[in-house]
Design an enzyme around this catalytic site. Structure first.
Site, PDB file in Angstrom:
ATOM      1  N   HIS A  69      -5.489 -10.050   2.056  1.00 25.15           N
ATOM      2  CA  HIS A  69      -5.497 -10.254   3.526  1.00 25.15           C
ATOM      3  C   HIS A  69      -5.761 -11.654   4.353  1.00 25.15           C
ATOM      4  CE1 HIS A  69      -5.383  -6.044   4.614  1.00 25.15           C
ATOM      5  NE2 HIS A  69      -5.544  -5.735   3.435  1.00 25.15           N
ATOM      6  N   GLY A  75       4.067   3.369  -2.460  1.00 25.95           N
ATOM      7  CA  GLY A  75       2.704   3.807  -1.780  1.00 25.95           C
ATOM      8  C   GLY A  75       1.562   3.372  -2.815  1.00 25.95           C
ATOM      9  N   ALA A  76       1.673   2.578  -3.809  1.00 26.19           N
ATOM     10  CA  ALA A  76       0.788   2.176  -4.820  1.00 26.19           C
ATOM     11  C   ALA A  76      -0.021   0.829  -4.659  1.00 26.19           C
ATOM     12  CB  ALA A  76       1.329   2.358  -6.358  1.00 26.19           C
ATOM     13  N   SER A 116       4.020  -3.191  -3.712  1.00 31.78           N
ATOM     14  CA  SER A 116       5.031  -3.678  -3.265  1.00 31.78           C
ATOM     15  C   SER A 116       6.213  -3.226  -3.234  1.00 31.78           C
ATOM     16  CB  SER A 116       4.798  -5.371  -3.617  1.00 31.78           C
ATOM     17  OG  SER A 116       3.944  -6.023  -2.758  1.00 31.78           O
ATOM     18  N   SER A 117       6.312  -1.912  -3.322  1.00 32.21           N
ATOM     19  CA  SER A 117       7.783  -1.544  -3.633  1.00 32.21           C
ATOM     20  C   SER A 117       8.611  -1.879  -2.281  1.00 32.21           C
ATOM     21  CB  SER A 117       7.596   0.138  -3.359  1.00 32.21           C
ATOM     22  OG  SER A 117       7.065   0.659  -2.457  1.00 32.21           O
ATOM     23  N   SER A 118       8.144  -2.157  -0.958  1.00 42.22           N
ATOM     24  CA  SER A 118       8.866  -2.355   0.110  1.00 42.22           C
ATOM     25  C   SER A 118       9.470  -3.645  -0.296  1.00 42.22           C
ATOM     26  CB  SER A 118       8.161  -2.273   1.216  1.00 42.22           C
ATOM     27  OG  SER A 118       7.182  -1.156   1.367  1.00 42.22           O
ATOM     28  N   GLU A 142      10.732  -6.718   7.633  1.00 44.62           N
ATOM     29  CA  GLU A 142       9.481  -5.888   7.956  1.00 44.62           C
ATOM     30  C   GLU A 142       8.762  -5.759   9.129  1.00 44.62           C
ATOM     31  OE1 GLU A 142       7.935  -5.182   3.941  1.00 44.62           O
ATOM     32  OE2 GLU A 142       6.140  -4.285   4.620  1.00 44.62           O
ATOM     33  N   ASP A 159       3.968 -10.408  -0.455  1.00 48.73           N
ATOM     34  CA  ASP A 159       4.609  -9.584  -1.138  1.00 48.73           C
ATOM     35  C   ASP A 159       6.171  -9.968  -1.466  1.00 48.73           C
ATOM     36  OD1 ASP A 159       2.180  -8.410  -0.995  1.00 48.73           O
ATOM     37  OD2 ASP A 159       2.945  -6.787   0.054  1.00 48.73           O
ATOM     38  N   TYR A 208      -4.119  -1.396   9.345  1.00 47.60           N
ATOM     39  CA  TYR A 208      -3.712  -2.717   8.662  1.00 47.60           C
ATOM     40  C   TYR A 208      -3.754  -3.785   9.815  1.00 47.60           C
ATOM     41  CZ  TYR A 208      -1.023  -6.469   6.466  1.00 47.60           C
ATOM     42  OH  TYR A 208      -0.819  -7.774   5.824  1.00 47.60           O
TER      43      TYR A 208
HETATM   44  C1  GAF Z   1       0.059  -5.625   1.905  1.00 46.73           C
HETATM   45  C2  GAF Z   1       0.746  -6.843   2.808  1.00 46.73           C
HETATM   46  F1  GAF Z   1       2.232  -6.534   2.883  1.00 46.73           F
HETATM   47  C3  GAF Z   1       0.404  -8.181   2.333  1.00 46.73           C
HETATM   48  O1  GAF Z   1       1.394  -8.936   3.424  1.00 46.73           O
HETATM   49  C4  GAF Z   1      -0.921  -8.437   2.332  1.00 46.73           C
HETATM   50  O2  GAF Z   1      -1.502  -8.806   3.689  1.00 46.73           O
HETATM   51  C5  GAF Z   1      -1.648  -7.776   1.458  1.00 46.73           C
HETATM   52  O3  GAF Z   1      -1.364  -6.330   2.280  1.00 46.73           O
HETATM   53  C6  GAF Z   1      -3.186  -7.883   1.707  1.00 46.73           C
HETATM   54  O4  GAF Z   1      -3.638  -8.797   0.970  1.00 46.73           O
HETATM   55  O5  GAF Z   1       0.415  -5.996   0.792  1.00 46.73           O
END
Ligand code: GAF
Length: 392
Positions: free
Chosen positions: A41, A130-131, A134-136, A168, A180, A232
């Site tokens: 974050h 959903g894990a 970073s599948s997206s 995104e 990601d 988020y």
């Molecule tokens: C997710 C977000 F997609 C990233 O950009 C990042 O903020 C992360 O959460 C937290 O570090 O993966």
């Protein structure tokens, strides 16, 4: 758990493309998921992150079209080919999985790459959804890279990452940062990526735990999370408010040495104080991990990971009982360090272990989950792998 490499599945993916669309693809591309070693974050605060790519990839067979049509198909999702007209692509018009690849096409064309006149795409993925892996981003980056190559756009990895983030944020409507997509586009095998998310300057840091008798376990708690839900976005808005109250462009600009003064200035804004404290201390932890790795003191990163988890749990408040249980159990069973990774509210944790302790620690976590009545976690070794690439 071993995972089928993109190169190994390329021929099958190309054959399926031909069955679906009646012609051969012009090529096959792959983009990986990631775990983040440290720096959570911080990316939407212009801060530091340190992800590495996983061997798990999204693979796409792609061919150009000239008639303004985008056709999308996924081997992993029920339903047939989805057909969209490029002229109809509009932000937040799609709530399904196709929003990610369609959003990339929209973002590229919106950035002036109107040379893109359509595409047929067939996808398959080994990145768990959903894990928190970073599948997206893998889905976005593989499509962006394929179109970049086929339409000869000449964009570099970091530029593709920016466009995928825009897809995104604007098209899908999830207010995520840039980590990601950059990880998927730019990571290198055997390395973690030290990324400054302000200017996207990068440094590849050698990260070969096997050579040092250690491993990084990835524990997927199977608790699904999503970024398009409100939590988020609330954290992000809180960070932006904190930066505004402190008169800085982004929390990245609050020096660690001046954290106490900054917190005093926030007065009784308790929630903002916690968010600011997490971001400022987390940036410092990334820098500490980088210098420990560069000085060859890899084991010493363990306690820094643990500090990071406490900060995400207590200050940023995005952990959950399953993630805390992984961390507490693994540490009690002898792990060198552990923390949640990714966006939080579920997803995965990482656990740094001496290789010889892998089975004991894995078993301890599995047993703790069974005792707590949680769904069994999935555990695998995170091996720093290659970033996005053309595979055939
Ligand atoms: C997710 C977000 F997609 C990233 O950009 C990042 O903020 C992360 O959460 C937290 O570090 O993966």
């Amino acid at each position: 758990m071993s995972v089928a490499g993109a190169e190994a599945v390329a021929a099958t993916v190309a054959e399926r493309f031909e069955e679906l669309y009646g012609t051969e693809p012009e090529g096959v591309w792959a983009a990986p998921g990631r775990v983040n070693l440290i720096g959570e974050h911080t990316d939407y605060n212009d801060g530091f992150v340190m992800p590495f790519a996983l061997p798990h990839t999204t693979v796409a067979a792609v061919a150009r079209r000239t008639d303004g049509v985008l056709r999308l198909h996924s081997a992993d999702i029920e339903g047939g080919v989805v057909e969209l007209r490029l002229d109809d692509l509009a932000p937040e018009s799609d709530r399904g999985w196709t929003a990610y690849p369609a959003g990339v096409v929209w973002a590229l064309r919106d950035a002036g790459h109107t040379v893109i006149t359509g595409a047929d795409v067939h996808l398959t993925s080994t990145v768990p959804t959903g894990a928190g892996l970073s599948s997206s981003a893998a889905l976005e980056v593989v499509v962006a890279l394929a179109l970049n190559d086929l339409y000869e756009l000449g964009l570099k990895g970091w530029q593709l990452a920016r466009l995928c983030q825009r897809a995104e944020n604007v098209y899908v409507g999830a207010p995520t940062g840039i980590m990601d997509q950059t990880a998927s586009a730019c990571c290198e095998a055997g390395h973690a990526l030290f990324l400054d998310t302000r200017d996207l300057s990068q440094k590849q840091i050698p990260f070969d735990l096997a050579a040092e008798g250690m491993r990084l376990l990835v524990v997927d708690t199977q608790v699904k999370h999503a970024h398009s839900d409100g939590e988020y976005g609330k954290r992000r808005a809180g960070c932006e408010k904190g930066a505004a109250l402190l008169d800085v462009d982004a929390l990245r600009d609050v020096p660690y040495a001046e954290l106490d003064t900054a917190l005093e200035r926030l007065g009784d804004e308790e929630e903002l104080r916690r968010l600011v404290r997490h971001v400022v201390t987390e940036n410092e932890r990334v820098e500490r991990v980088v210098s420990l790795l560069e000085s060859g003191d890899t084991r010493a990163i363990g306690p820094v990971l643990v500090e990071g988890h406490a900060s995400l749990r207590d200050d940023f408040r995005i952990s959950c009982p399953e993630l805390d249980l992984v961390v507490d159990t693994a540490l009690a069973a002898g792990a060198l360090g552990a923390r949640m990774t990714g966006g939080g509210f579920g997803g995965s944790a990482i656990v740094l272990v001496d290789a010889a302790d892998t089975d004991t620690i894995t078993k301890a976590v599995e047993e703790a989950f069974a005792t707590a009545g949680f769904t069994a976690p999935r555990v695998f070794t995170g091996v720093p792998s290659a970033g996005a690439r053309r595979v055939s």
